[in-house]
Enzyme design. Structure first.
Site, PDB file in Angstrom:
ATOM      1  N   ASP A   1      -3.059  -6.062  15.949  1.00 35.99           N
ATOM      2  CA  ASP A   1      -2.091  -4.865  15.968  1.00 35.99           C
ATOM      3  C   ASP A   1      -2.442  -4.258  17.328  1.00 35.99           C
ATOM      4  OD1 ASP A   1      -4.454  -4.058  14.926  1.00 35.99           O
ATOM      5  OD2 ASP A   1      -3.252  -3.537  13.045  1.00 35.99           O
ATOM      6  N   TYR A  58      -1.112   5.088  10.339  1.00 36.18           N
ATOM      7  CA  TYR A  58      -1.523   4.195  11.357  1.00 36.18           C
ATOM      8  C   TYR A  58      -0.470   4.029  12.235  1.00 36.18           C
ATOM      9  CZ  TYR A  58      -6.028   2.734   8.759  1.00 36.18           C
ATOM     10  OH  TYR A  58      -7.008   2.460   8.232  1.00 36.18           O
ATOM     11  N   GLU A 104      -5.789   5.650  13.360  1.00 34.53           N
ATOM     12  CA  GLU A 104      -6.840   4.812  13.975  1.00 34.53           C
ATOM     13  C   GLU A 104      -7.477   5.538  15.471  1.00 34.53           C
ATOM     14  OE1 GLU A 104      -3.051   3.896  15.948  1.00 34.53           O
ATOM     15  OE2 GLU A 104      -3.503   4.273  14.253  1.00 34.53           O
ATOM     16  N   ARG A 147       0.883  -1.047   0.087  1.00 33.26           N
ATOM     17  CA  ARG A 147       0.019  -0.007   0.006  1.00 33.26           C
ATOM     18  C   ARG A 147       0.904   1.320  -0.184  1.00 33.26           C
ATOM     19  NH1 ARG A 147      -3.583  -1.213   5.156  1.00 33.26           N
ATOM     20  NH2 ARG A 147      -1.729  -2.261   5.708  1.00 33.26           N
ATOM     21  N   LYS A 152       1.524   2.266   7.075  1.00 34.46           N
ATOM     22  CA  LYS A 152       1.773   1.608   8.333  1.00 34.46           C
ATOM     23  C   LYS A 152       2.601   2.063   9.339  1.00 34.46           C
ATOM     24  CE  LYS A 152       0.574  -1.676   9.508  1.00 34.46           C
ATOM     25  NZ  LYS A 152      -0.720  -2.033  10.315  1.00 34.46           N
ATOM     26  N   HIS A 188      -0.829   2.502  15.978  1.00 33.45           N
ATOM     27  CA  HIS A 188      -1.303   1.369  17.033  1.00 33.45           C
ATOM     28  C   HIS A 188      -0.110   1.286  18.185  1.00 33.45           C
ATOM     29  CE1 HIS A 188      -4.429   0.061  14.359  1.00 33.45           C
ATOM     30  NE2 HIS A 188      -3.551   0.074  13.216  1.00 33.45           N
TER      31      HIS A 188
END
Length: 368
Positions: free
Chosen positions: A270, A94, A118, A15, A75, A96
């Site tokens: 995750d 993101y 997120e 991605r 990511k 996490h």
């Protein structure tokens, strides 16, 4: 603002943080966009596509970080990327953090400002930047679960929908938000016997209505979870608490009592995952066994369908990227409470209280 889009370096991650349409809009807004060469190659987006949208192509990851003020990724940054972050950087991706102390402390030490997709949260509690990836991961969880139930993949040899004269596979989905609901849709479509577990009786009523009383709905408590897990061929964990670790609802003891060759898929791995025996895996080595039960715990599941995932993701991230670029972090956060909740680290200070509590790190309230 100078905006950088690096090529993702996490294993099997194709991605990309911006598609050409997003680049074009940011250029129209008056910004410069710098894209690492071949950043979109994995999903069929060429450097020429980015150039035509107004981007400039840079030869390396290091060049992107050196040039850009704002970094747009997919990511969480890997160690090589963390080492390139500086106090002037705004990282938008993101993160996490709640399950990763090393990542969190590394970002804090960089002095950068980090906005997490997120934890951007609307007043109604929804998480708009998680929705498309939750839809993808939910649908994938049933597909991969069905695949790993095959004997050639280590499973017990059960077809999800069965055939006339045999029983259908029993699928339990724990957590019925966006991801869980999409897992249920796929399992129902494939003909499985589905049980849905959630702590919201209102949500269970909605699911009962949505699926026309063709699924079993159970309130989330340890008795119901244990009984459902032990009779299941496939268990899908889809529990998410925004910005926090997922609670361990499926215990190791439950796993040990499941029939050998059963499969568990933990979508929220995750964020720590809701299945005690789960640990993050990769697309290269996606599974492991515990007590004869196959565990699929890939932390970036949507990366396997990277083209669909990228376009779905950038549909929702671009609005906030434009706000951050046009206004800067402070002003954008002041104007939009949802975006303010996305600020996890501000100039090296951990400003998201739930993450600080989970990781037992110093918390600094955001001063605007």
């Amino acid at each position: 603002m100078k905006i950088g889009v690096p090529k993702e370096i996490k294993i099997k991650e194709s991605r990309v943080g911006l598609v050409p349409g997003g680049v074009r809009q940011l250029v129209i807004d008056g910004h410069q966009v710098f894209v690492e060469t071949n950043a979109g190659a994995g999903i069929g987006i060429s450097d020429d596509d980015y150039i035509q949208a107004g981007a400039k192509i840079l030869p390396s990851l290091e060049a992107v970080f050196e040039t850009a003020e704002m970094i747009v990724k997919v990511k969480e940054p890997q160690p090589r990327e963390i080492a390139l972050l500086r106090p002037h950087h705004l990282l938008y991706t993101y993160l996490h953090l709640a399950a990763d102390t090393e990542l969190t402390t590394g970002l804090m030490e960089s002095g950068a400002t980090c906005v997490a997709y997120e934890t951007i949260q609307l007043p109604n509690g929804s998480l708009p930047l998680l929705v498309p990836m939750s839809e993808v991961a939910g649908r994938m969880s049933t597909q991969v679960g069905a695949s790993y139930l095959q004997i050639d993949h280590g499973g017990k040899g059960v077809l999800l929908g069965g055939v006339p004269g045999t029983r259908r596979a029993r699928v339990t989905v724990i957590g019925c938000g966006i991801a869980g609901t999409n897992a249920i849709k796929m399992a129902m479509g494939m003909g499985a016997d589905v049980t849905a577990i959630d702590r919201s009786t209102r949500r269970l009523a909605e699911l009962d209505d949505l699926f026309d009383n063709r699924i079993t709905t159970l309130y989330s408590n340890m008795q119901n979870i244990e009984e459902a897990v032990l009779r299941s061929d496939l268990v899908i964990g889809a529990v998410l608490i925004a910005g926090a670790k997922a609670p361990k609802l499926v215990t190791r003891e439950m796993i040990s009592k499941m029939e050998k060759g059963s499969v568990v898929v933990d979508i929220a791995v995750d964020q720590g995952g809701c299945i005690e025996t789960c640990k993050p895996t990769t697309h290269e080595n996606p599974t492991f066994e515990v007590d004869g039960v196959v565990h699929y715990c890939v932390a970036n599941m949507p990366g396997a369908v990277a083209r669909t995932s990228t376009y779905a993701l950038t549909n929702v991230t671009l609005e906030y990227a434009r706000a951050l670029a046009n206004l800067g972090t402070e002003e954008a956060a002041r104007r939009d409470p949802a975006l303010k909740l996305g600020v996890n680290i501000f100039k090296g200070k951990l400003v998201y209280e739930q993450v600080a509590n989970d990781l037992e790190l110093p918390y600094t309230p955001l001063g605007f």
